[in-house]
Design an enzyme around this catalytic site. Structure first.
Site, PDB file in Angstrom:
ATOM      1  N   HIS A   1      36.230  45.087  32.100  1.00  0.00           N
ATOM      2  CA  HIS A   1      37.609  44.928  32.580  1.00  0.00           C
ATOM      3  C   HIS A   1      37.915  43.473  32.900  1.00  0.00           C
ATOM      4  CE1 HIS A   1      40.973  45.937  35.391  1.00  0.00           C
ATOM      5  NE2 HIS A   1      40.646  44.983  36.131  1.00  0.00           N
ATOM      6  N   GLU A   2      37.077  42.696  33.721  1.00  0.00           N
ATOM      7  CA  GLU A   2      37.236  41.424  33.991  1.00  0.00           C
ATOM      8  C   GLU A   2      37.178  40.500  33.009  1.00  0.00           C
ATOM      9  OE1 GLU A   2      38.122  40.785  36.777  1.00  0.00           O
ATOM     10  OE2 GLU A   2      37.390  42.678  37.771  1.00  0.00           O
TER      11      GLU A   2
ATOM     12  N   HIS B   1      40.419  40.524  31.349  1.00  0.00           N
ATOM     13  CA  HIS B   1      41.607  39.604  32.069  1.00  0.00           C
ATOM     14  C   HIS B   1      41.417  38.032  31.612  1.00  0.00           C
ATOM     15  CE1 HIS B   1      43.321  42.318  35.289  1.00  0.00           C
ATOM     16  NE2 HIS B   1      42.336  42.326  35.579  1.00  0.00           N
TER      17      HIS B   1
END
Length: 300
Positions: free
Chosen positions: A147-148, A151
């Site tokens: 998920h990070e 980003h």
């Protein structure tokens, strides 16, 4: 509500600092006496420059500020199997999305959380909390890291800074237009008058008021990018692992958030709130139910 208020105050800080400098220059160059379209064009250009510069400075300092505010310790040389696994997992995911290896760090926080920041996708930082490592399974941590990385790969930090800069510019411009109108009205609408007390007071008050309202735009984008990062997490790890990781955050949602205010928009979790309310317009993250619902629509 206090947590939301503190976050908005942090976002407004850059505008207010720039506005103080702008107010001083207003006195020197007489911006309060602008008349005609040419004068307002000049004002708009100056507001754009001040708004973007403040936001870009914040972007360039973001990684340093994140380390300082969270106490993140970067893993330069793994000291144990967990740290080695974190480095290897992030390296694999970074390679999969075609970005350079980010710095990987751990910060001391009892709550399960993580964040990514940095001024560009090839000079980023991905950090996880000790609480996340202690409460989540390896599959769930893998999904959080993905998920990070999402980003970072999507360039969310840069885009968020640019949007914040444009919002800052509009806030500063309209605050000063209103201040000019108020000041001219109180001074009898005299030509070429120097800005008075009404101009300075009105511009500062409107900076805060309009900045608060305009933050809803930035928060909307913040919520939108969470869905995109979740989708990337599902692609790099798996949909089921990403859903499991979000479900693992539920127990922490009922406890006070210990993430520093300035980092909430970059974290994987930011509190839970159901239904529509004015406060929800200023949320940095969608609810867990909304995020899980979006993931369930993706192919397994």
């Amino acid at each position: 509500m206090m947590r939301i208020g503190l976050f908005l105050l942090t976002n407004l800080a850059i505008v207010i600092v720039a506005s103080l400098a702008f107010t001083i220059l207003s006195k020197v160059f007489g911006l309060g006496s602008i008349h005609g379209s040419g004068g307002y064009v000049t004002l708009a250009v100056m507001c754009f420059c001040y708004g973007m510069v403040g936001s870009l400075i914040s972007l360039f300092l973001s990684k340093w500020m994140a380390k300082k505010s969270t106490g993140t310790v970067v893993i330069n040389q793994p000291n144990n199997a967990t740290e080695q696994w974190l480095i290897e997992t992030v390296a694999k995911q970074a390679q999969a999305v075609g970005i350079k290896m980010p710095e990987v760090g751990i910060f001391d926080n009892a709550q399960p959380n993580a964040f990514a920041t940095g001024w560009n996708k090839n000079d980023a930082l991905v950090a996880v909390s000790t609480g996340l490592l202690h409460t989540m399974s390896a599959d769930e941590v893998e999904a959080v890291l993905a998920h990070e990385i999402g980003h970072v790969a999507n360039g969310d930090m840069v885009t968020l800074a640019l949007i914040q800069g444009v919002v800052n510019a509009f806030v500063m411009f309209f605050a000063r237009v209103i201040a000019i109108l108020v000041d001219n009205a109180l001074s009898g609408n005299k030509e070429n008058n120097q800005p008075g007390v009404a101009y300075f007071v009105t511009s500062m008050v409107m900076d805060i008021l309009l900045g608060f309202l305009a933050s809803a735009i930035v928060m909307w984008f913040s919520r939108l990018r969470e869905y995109r990062a979740d989708e990337m997490g599902a692609r790099l790890a798996s949909r089921d692992k990403m859903i499991s990781a979000l479900n693992a955050l539920r127990p922490a949602e009922s406890r006070p958030d210990q993430m520093p205010t300035s980092m909430k928009a970059f974290a994987i979790s930011s509190g839970q709130s159901q239904g529509f309310s004015i406060a929800n317009l200023f949320r940095t993250h969608p609810t867990l139910d909304e995020r899980i619902g979006a993931l369930q629509k993706l192919p397994a």
